[in-house]
Design an enzyme around this catalytic site. Structure first.
Site, PDB file in Angstrom:
ATOM      1  N   HIS A 101      57.606  34.464  76.060  1.00  0.00           N
ATOM      2  CA  HIS A 101      57.560  33.229  75.268  1.00  0.00           C
ATOM      3  C   HIS A 101      56.411  33.330  74.269  1.00  0.00           C
ATOM      4  O   HIS A 101      55.334  33.816  74.614  1.00  0.00           O
ATOM      5  CB  HIS A 101      57.344  32.020  76.186  1.00  0.00           C
ATOM      6  CG  HIS A 101      57.535  30.709  75.492  1.00  0.00           C
ATOM      7  ND1 HIS A 101      56.545  30.120  74.728  1.00  0.00           N
ATOM      8  CD2 HIS A 101      58.611  29.889  75.425  1.00  0.00           C
ATOM      9  CE1 HIS A 101      57.018  28.981  74.227  1.00  0.00           C
ATOM     10  NE2 HIS A 101      58.268  28.815  74.630  1.00  0.00           N
TER      11      HIS A 101
ATOM     12  N   CYS B   7      61.531  30.972  70.556  1.00  0.00           N
ATOM     13  CA  CYS B   7      61.257  29.531  70.599  1.00  0.00           C
ATOM     14  C   CYS B   7      60.939  29.064  69.181  1.00  0.00           C
ATOM     15  O   CYS B   7      59.867  29.372  68.650  1.00  0.00           O
ATOM     16  CB  CYS B   7      60.098  29.241  71.562  1.00  0.00           C
ATOM     17  SG  CYS B   7      59.650  27.490  71.617  1.00  0.00           S
TER      18      CYS B   7
ATOM     19  N   HIS C 259      64.909  28.914  72.780  1.00  0.00           N
ATOM     20  CA  HIS C 259      64.486  27.514  72.828  1.00  0.00           C
ATOM     21  C   HIS C 259      64.650  27.019  71.393  1.00  0.00           C
ATOM     22  O   HIS C 259      64.002  27.555  70.501  1.00  0.00           O
ATOM     23  CB  HIS C 259      63.003  27.382  73.172  1.00  0.00           C
ATOM     24  CG  HIS C 259      62.644  27.771  74.576  1.00  0.00           C
ATOM     25  ND1 HIS C 259      61.343  27.769  75.019  1.00  0.00           N
ATOM     26  CD2 HIS C 259      63.408  28.149  75.627  1.00  0.00           C
ATOM     27  CE1 HIS C 259      61.320  28.142  76.299  1.00  0.00           C
ATOM     28  NE2 HIS C 259      62.544  28.381  76.689  1.00  0.00           N
TER      29      HIS C 259
ATOM     30  N   ASP D 122      64.650  22.215  73.419  1.00  0.00           N
ATOM     31  CA  ASP D 122      63.299  22.313  73.987  1.00  0.00           C
ATOM     32  C   ASP D 122      62.766  20.892  74.120  1.00  0.00           C
ATOM     33  O   ASP D 122      63.525  19.981  74.407  1.00  0.00           O
ATOM     34  CB  ASP D 122      62.453  23.219  73.095  1.00  0.00           C
ATOM     35  CG  ASP D 122      61.357  23.947  73.866  1.00  0.00           C
ATOM     36  OD1 ASP D 122      61.157  23.650  75.040  1.00  0.00           O
ATOM     37  OD2 ASP D 122      60.691  24.808  73.276  1.00  0.00           O
ATOM     38  N   HIS D 123      61.504  20.710  73.941  1.00  0.00           N
ATOM     39  CA  HIS D 123      60.925  19.383  74.127  1.00  0.00           C
ATOM     40  C   HIS D 123      61.735  18.313  73.400  1.00  0.00           C
ATOM     41  O   HIS D 123      62.138  18.509  72.261  1.00  0.00           O
ATOM     42  CB  HIS D 123      59.501  19.348  73.556  1.00  0.00           C
ATOM     43  CG  HIS D 123      58.628  20.402  74.135  1.00  0.00           C
ATOM     44  ND1 HIS D 123      57.413  20.735  73.610  1.00  0.00           N
ATOM     45  CD2 HIS D 123      58.809  21.218  75.199  1.00  0.00           C
ATOM     46  CE1 HIS D 123      56.865  21.701  74.328  1.00  0.00           C
ATOM     47  NE2 HIS D 123      57.699  22.019  75.294  1.00  0.00           N
TER      48      HIS D 123
ATOM     49  N   TYR E   8      60.074  16.434  78.438  1.00  0.00           N
ATOM     50  CA  TYR E   8      61.146  16.833  79.344  1.00  0.00           C
ATOM     51  C   TYR E   8      61.929  15.669  79.953  1.00  0.00           C
ATOM     52  O   TYR E   8      62.364  15.726  81.094  1.00  0.00           O
ATOM     53  CB  TYR E   8      60.603  17.774  80.424  1.00  0.00           C
ATOM     54  CG  TYR E   8      60.306  19.142  79.848  1.00  0.00           C
ATOM     55  CD1 TYR E   8      61.345  20.034  79.595  1.00  0.00           C
ATOM     56  CD2 TYR E   8      59.007  19.513  79.497  1.00  0.00           C
ATOM     57  CE1 TYR E   8      61.099  21.272  79.032  1.00  0.00           C
ATOM     58  CE2 TYR E   8      58.750  20.754  78.926  1.00  0.00           C
ATOM     59  CZ  TYR E   8      59.804  21.622  78.705  1.00  0.00           C
ATOM     60  OH  TYR E   8      59.563  22.852  78.128  1.00  0.00           O
TER      61      TYR E   8
HETATM   62  C1  CS2 Z   1      57.497  25.780  77.307  1.00  0.00           C
HETATM   63  C2  CS2 Z   1      56.389  26.716  77.733  1.00  0.00           C
HETATM   64  O1  CS2 Z   1      57.180  23.499  77.576  1.00  0.00           O
HETATM   65  C3  CS2 Z   1      56.961  24.478  76.871  1.00  0.00           C
HETATM   66  O2  CS2 Z   1      56.344  24.470  75.810  1.00  0.00           O
HETATM   67  O3  CS2 Z   1      58.271  26.309  76.285  1.00  0.00           O
HETATM   68  O4  CS2 Z   1      55.522  26.064  78.595  1.00  0.00           O
HETATM   69  C4  CS2 Z   1      56.986  27.934  78.361  1.00  0.00           C
HETATM   70  O5  CS2 Z   1      57.724  27.538  79.490  1.00  0.00           O
HETATM   71  C5  CS2 Z   1      55.992  28.934  78.850  1.00  0.00           C
HETATM   72  O6  CS2 Z   1      55.073  29.248  77.883  1.00  0.00           O
HETATM   73  C6  CS2 Z   1      56.713  30.186  79.278  1.00  0.00           C
HETATM   74  O7  CS2 Z   1      55.965  30.818  80.251  1.00  0.00           O
HETATM   75 MN    MN Z   2      59.486  26.988  74.096  1.00  0.00          MN
END
Ligand code: CS2
Ligand code: MN
Length: 355
Positions: free
Chosen positions: A207, A245, A272, A317-318, A331
């Site tokens: 990531h 991502c 992501h 993602d978020h 989340y």
């Molecule tokens: C995730 C990261 O919530 C987030 O931003 O994309 O925390 C991701 O899970 C970690 O960096 C991966 O180890």
């Molecule tokens: Mn991410």
């Protein structure tokens, strides 16, 4: 691609598997043993229980996010081999459980960094946000306290209170680690784990660092096209790949996201996809997924994934906090479900227009 949602497990997540199962087009879940301790091997029984629970809800466990890496491995201390051995054991068990994608990161001290977890937008939704100005005023030890009021009772990934209590000590152990050293330690780790990845066909998906630059003077290397290619070349194995991502690489406006995706054909093992809205190059907030709500052209991002023949798991993602939901920042169910639906819509349109 396979549309998935991240799920933290029934002990930690406010979102249920039943709810996830009812989001149209979502067939898989990305999960983890959220209470596992970095450096310890995962028990087979725990892995199988997680898998069983997800399958009983009519979903598939398509990958792990994350198997976290012990600091000794990132710092390269003499005891790192013992932790790498444990990591290998975990990978072996995941492989035996028929799980073939593992997301991880190689960020020192902090995982992702945001300065606000609940910035209010004009529509009343709240989102995670970042300003460099706020970081420049903060002492790293105050970082956790500065956002702790907005966590909605949840434990944030990478921001576990026990870990944050040791921030000072963590900074100390990383004091001689610069970018070159971090690359070297990543190489050492990858070389050691590739044989087990080959044996069980496990795709490792690093990531990116988020934001994609150094915070508090800590080294950060997974930040742009040049560095990811360097990382892949230094251990040239298709199992050594990336999590693309968009919201993390996108923090640096110099990163051309569709171009990066096209350059990573065959090596993106997980995606992501989310949008950001920039108020200035160093002030951004996590907008809705829709192109028109943020700065990125989401159609171009999905098209680039389509063009490289991406077949792996993808997740929104978020998300924003909307409709009075109370959940872990980023989340909640509602806005991620909207995100998944939107991305599915883009994908269907792209597929049909290519027939
Ligand atoms: C995730 C990261 O919530 C987030 O931003 O994309 O925390 C991701 O899970 C970690 O960096 C991966 O180890
Ligand atoms: Mn991410």
């Amino acid at each position: 691609m396979q549309m998935t949602l991240r799920w933290y497990g029934s002990k930690f997540d406010t979102v249920t598997l039943k709810q996830i199962r009812q989001i149209p087009g979502v067939t898989g879940v990305i999960s983890t043993l959220y209470d596992s301790v970095p450096g310890e091997a995962w028990e087979m029984e725990d892995i199988l229980n997680l898998k069983k629970e997800i399958e009983a809800a009519g979903l598939k466990l398509v990958g792990i996010e994350s198997v976290n890496i012990h600091d000794a491995i990132k710092v390269g201390t003499p005891d790192r081999d013992k932790y790498i051995d444990n990591y290998i054991l975990t990978l072996e068990r995941l492989g035996q459980a028929d799980i073939h994608m593992v997301c991880y990161n190689f960020m020192p001290v902090f995982d992702w960094t945001r300065t606000e977890l609940a910035r209010m937008r004009p529509d009343g939704s709240t989102v995670l946000a970042y300003t460099q100005e706020a970081i420049d005023k903060l002492n790293p030890e105050e970082m956790f306290a500065s956002i702790a009021g907005d966590v909605n009772g949840s434990i944030l990934p990478g921001w576990e209170p026990e870990r944050m209590a040791r921030v000072k000590e963590l900074f100390e152990i990383y004091k001689d680690v610069d970018d070159e050293k971090l690359f070297e330690n990543l190489k050492y780790f990858l070389e050691r784990i590739m044989p087990v990845c080959d044996k069980y066909d496990i795709n490792m998906a690093i990531h990116p660092d988020d934001p994609a630059w150094s915070v508090f003077g800590l080294p950060r290397i997974i930040i742009n096209k040049e560095n990811i290619h360097r990382m892949m070349k230094m251990v040239d194995n298709p199992h050594n790949g990336v999590t693309f991502c968009s919201g993390s690489y996108g923090t640096n406006l110099q990163n051309d996201l569709p171009d990066m995706i096209r350059s990573l054909k065959g090596r993106i093992h997980f995606a992501h996809v989310r949008n950001l809205k920039f108020n200035s190059p160093t002030d951004f907030e996590e907008s809705a997924h829709l192109s028109s709500d943020g700065t990125f052209d989401m159609y171009e991002i999905m098209l680039a994934l389509y063009d490289i023949g991406f077949t792996g798991p993808i997740r929104p993602d978020h998300g924003r906090m909307i409709w009075d939901e109370v959940a872990m920042p980023g989340y909640g169910l509602y806005d991620r479900a909207l995100g998944a639906t939107y991305l599915n819509g883009l994908w269907e349109a792209i597929e049909k227009s290519h027939k």
